[in-house]
Design an enzyme around this catalytic site. Structure first.
Site, PDB file in Angstrom:
ATOM      1  N   HIS A 172     -13.529  -1.584   2.556  1.00  0.00           N
ATOM      2  CA  HIS A 172     -12.077  -1.526   2.676  1.00  0.00           C
ATOM      3  C   HIS A 172     -11.526  -2.598   3.615  1.00  0.00           C
ATOM      4  CE1 HIS A 172     -11.833   3.009   1.394  1.00  0.00           C
ATOM      5  NE2 HIS A 172     -12.315   2.207   0.463  1.00  0.00           N
ATOM      6  N   GLU A 224      -6.620   2.616 -11.092  1.00  0.00           N
ATOM      7  CA  GLU A 224      -5.973   1.302 -10.980  1.00  0.00           C
ATOM      8  C   GLU A 224      -6.002   0.541 -12.296  1.00  0.00           C
ATOM      9  OE1 GLU A 224      -6.590   2.645  -6.903  1.00  0.00           O
ATOM     10  OE2 GLU A 224      -7.896   2.590  -8.675  1.00  0.00           O
TER      11      GLU A 224
END
Length: 570
Positions: free
Chosen positions: A370, A301
């Site tokens: 998450h 990322e």
């Protein structure tokens, strides 16, 4: 120009030299900028030759050329020049360079030496002189680019007042001779400035209004405004035969239409291409637009977000997909320090039109790492716009608006909403439809209590309002849609009508979205409150994995009903 010299080239030096010397020597920043100017000149000439109509064609031959490459090819029909350059009746476009103030207390200084000579090209950011004060020697950086037409104050001069003209830059090399005998206009002595109040380092009442409206002082907030002033628009009531669309299809169609509309738009992220997207948001786009505009990336990322920021600075419009916004933590430096701050730190010269999108908040059974909501994180950052759609019409209209926006936008979706279907208006199906950024929407009007939320929790508030109506409580449901900018006027207008407010979010309570809205209501509508501001949030713990505990950690419809009844004293 040769911008990189291959010192280790075996054709130019011995093998021993190749091993002992660094393989590359990078050119200076000034040389790179001069190279850009030369490339821009060449491109402008070839573009004019290819287009008999004249003018710059930034996309001739299908190539995306950034506007920085056109600084050497100006529109001669503009008599006033470009950027900071101005022309008058006697002289071509030019800019007078004043002696700078390099510290808050500096009033005078000297020029130790000029780094640029008359007739040389000056790029933005080039050091043009060394400035000497009684404390230090500092560098004077050019804020514009052009040609050094005239040095007014010779090096070695001391006791130069801040603001005195010391040099002149002209826009075109051919105009340098016109400034041979240039003398700056004498300015009348300005009257002594009135003593100003000392600047405050802490802003006690945050002023979120547009800069052009800030001349009107904030005194008593919005409490004295008419009840209807600033009220949000009412969501349309759709017919039974209205078309239906899932949030997934709404996002997919918005991406496709904006890519069709603007060839500068491209998508990048993990599995957005061959796999058609982790949640199938990008389904079919690779086949339609090709691998150049739908780019699969490695699992890095930080790498592809930084790449996207650079692409945006050079004139493209990246849409970056995070498989989940939890993974945006790997890239938060680029989001917060590169994308959000570049426009400000470049004095408005470099914009970063980029969209960061993906699922945010809790899903189902994916554990603590998450399941976080990052709304409060990103909405606290100046320079970002933060959007959180609820239904298909929101998703479609807000994503199109985000892609067209010149600033970086964080687009917070919800994984559990992708498969939900909603009716959409015929207007929303138009390729020209965009939803306004910064405007909330009233999903259900009411008079007794205001329920404010965003994303998935809007649906919970609507269900709670239906339950409350059975007990004679008419709740008004506000869908924020935009978290930064936040529609303060709409929230305050609703509170002035209902006199009570409950804010609902999935995120944690401390420093959350509800905390911000509670403070805003106290600032803008305190005199209209008949009960304390209430907020319902996720439990202040990492998200449990077990399904029953996960359910207990998140707001439920019955929680909203219970708290709404409490503020109504029922």
């Amino acid at each position: 120009p040769r911008l990189v010299q291959a010192r280790g080239d075996p054709e130019r030096c011995s093998a021993r030299q190749a091993l002992s010397n660094p393989p590359l020597t990078m050119a200076s920043r000034s040389a790179l900028r001069r190279g850009l100017a030369v490339i821009g000149d060449a491109y402008a000439r070839s573009s004019r030759a290819a287009n008999a109509g004249g003018g710059n064609n930034a996309f001739a031959g299908g190539q995306h050329i950034h506007r920085l490459l056109f600084t050497a090819s100006r529109d001669t029909a503009n008599p006033n020049g470009t950027r900071g350059f101005a022309a008058n009746a006697d002289l071509p476009p030019h800019q007078v360079v004043p002696f700078p103030s390099l510290s808050p207390t500096m009033t005078h200084g000297g020029i130790a030496g000029w780094k640029k000579k008359e007739g040389e090209f000056v790029a933005t950011g080039d050091i043009i002189a060394d400035i000497q004060t009684d404390k230090a020697t500092m560098e004077m950086e050019s804020m514009e680019e052009g040609w050094m037409a005239k040095i007014i104050v010779p090096e070695g001069t001391e006791d130069i007042p801040v603001g005195k003209p010391v040099a002149v830059l002209c826009e075109e090399q051919a105009d340098i001779a016109a400034f041979k005998d240039y003398v700056p206009e004498a300015s009348a002595d300005a009257p002594p400035a009135a003593a100003a109040e000392p600047a405050r380092a802490v802003l006690e009442r945050p002023d979120y209004r547009p800069i052009g409206e800030r001349s009107v002082p904030l005194t008593t907030g919005l409490a004295s405004k008419p009840l209807e002033d600033g009220a949000a628009a009412l969501a349309p009531v759709l017919d039974a035969d209205s078309p239906v669309m899932t949030v997934r299809d709404a996002l997919n169609s918005a991406l496709a239409e904006e890519m069709e509309r603007d060839e500068k738009v491209f998508i990048m992220g993990e599995e957005v291409g061959d796999y058609q997207g982790a949640y199938k948001i990008t389904k079919g786009l690779l086949q339609r637009f090709g691998a150049d505009r739908v780019r699969d990336t490695p699992i890095t990322e930080a790498g592809f977000t930084g790449l996207a920021c650079g692409a945006a600075m050079m004139g493209l419009k990246p849409v970056v997909e995070f498989m989940t916004f939890n993974f945006s933590m790997q890239a938060i430096d680029h989001i917060v320090n590169t994308a959000a701050k570049t426009l400000y730190m470049s004095a408005g010269t470099i914009s970063v039109p980029i969209v960061f999108r993906g699922p945010n908040g809790a899903a189902a059974g994916v554990g603590a790492q998450h399941s976080q909501c990052f709304a409060a994180w990103y909405m606290s950052i100046p320079g970002l716009k933060v959007l959180a759609p609820y239904d298909a019409e929101d998703a479609r209209g807000l994503l199109k608006a985000a892609i067209r926006d010149p600033d970086p936008v964080v687009f917070l979706e919800n994984e559990l909403m992708y498969g939900e279907s909603f009716p959409v208006s015929k207007e929303a199906l138009s390729t020209d439809y965009v939803a306004p950024i910064g405007k909330a929407l009233v999903m259900k009007p009411g008079t007794d209590v205001t329920l404010v939320s965003f994303s998935k929790m809007v649906g919970f508030c609507k269900k709670a309002a239906d339950e409350l109506a059975k007990e004679g409580i008419e709740a008004e449901v506000i869908n924020l849609r935009s978290l930064r900018p936040l529609d303060r006027d709409a929230i305050a207008a609703s509170v002035r009508k209902t006199n009570r407010i409950v804010v609902v979010e999935e995120g944690w309570p401390q420093a959350g979205v509800g905390a911000e809205i509670a403070t805003m209501v106290m600032e803008d509508a305190f005199d209209h409150l008949d009960a304390p501001v209430e907020r319902i949030t996720g439990v202040d713990v990492p998200m449990p994995y077990a399904a029953n505990l996960e359910n207990a950690a998140l707001p439920q419809v019955e929680d909203i009903v219970r708290v709404a009844k409490r503020v109504c004293y029922k």
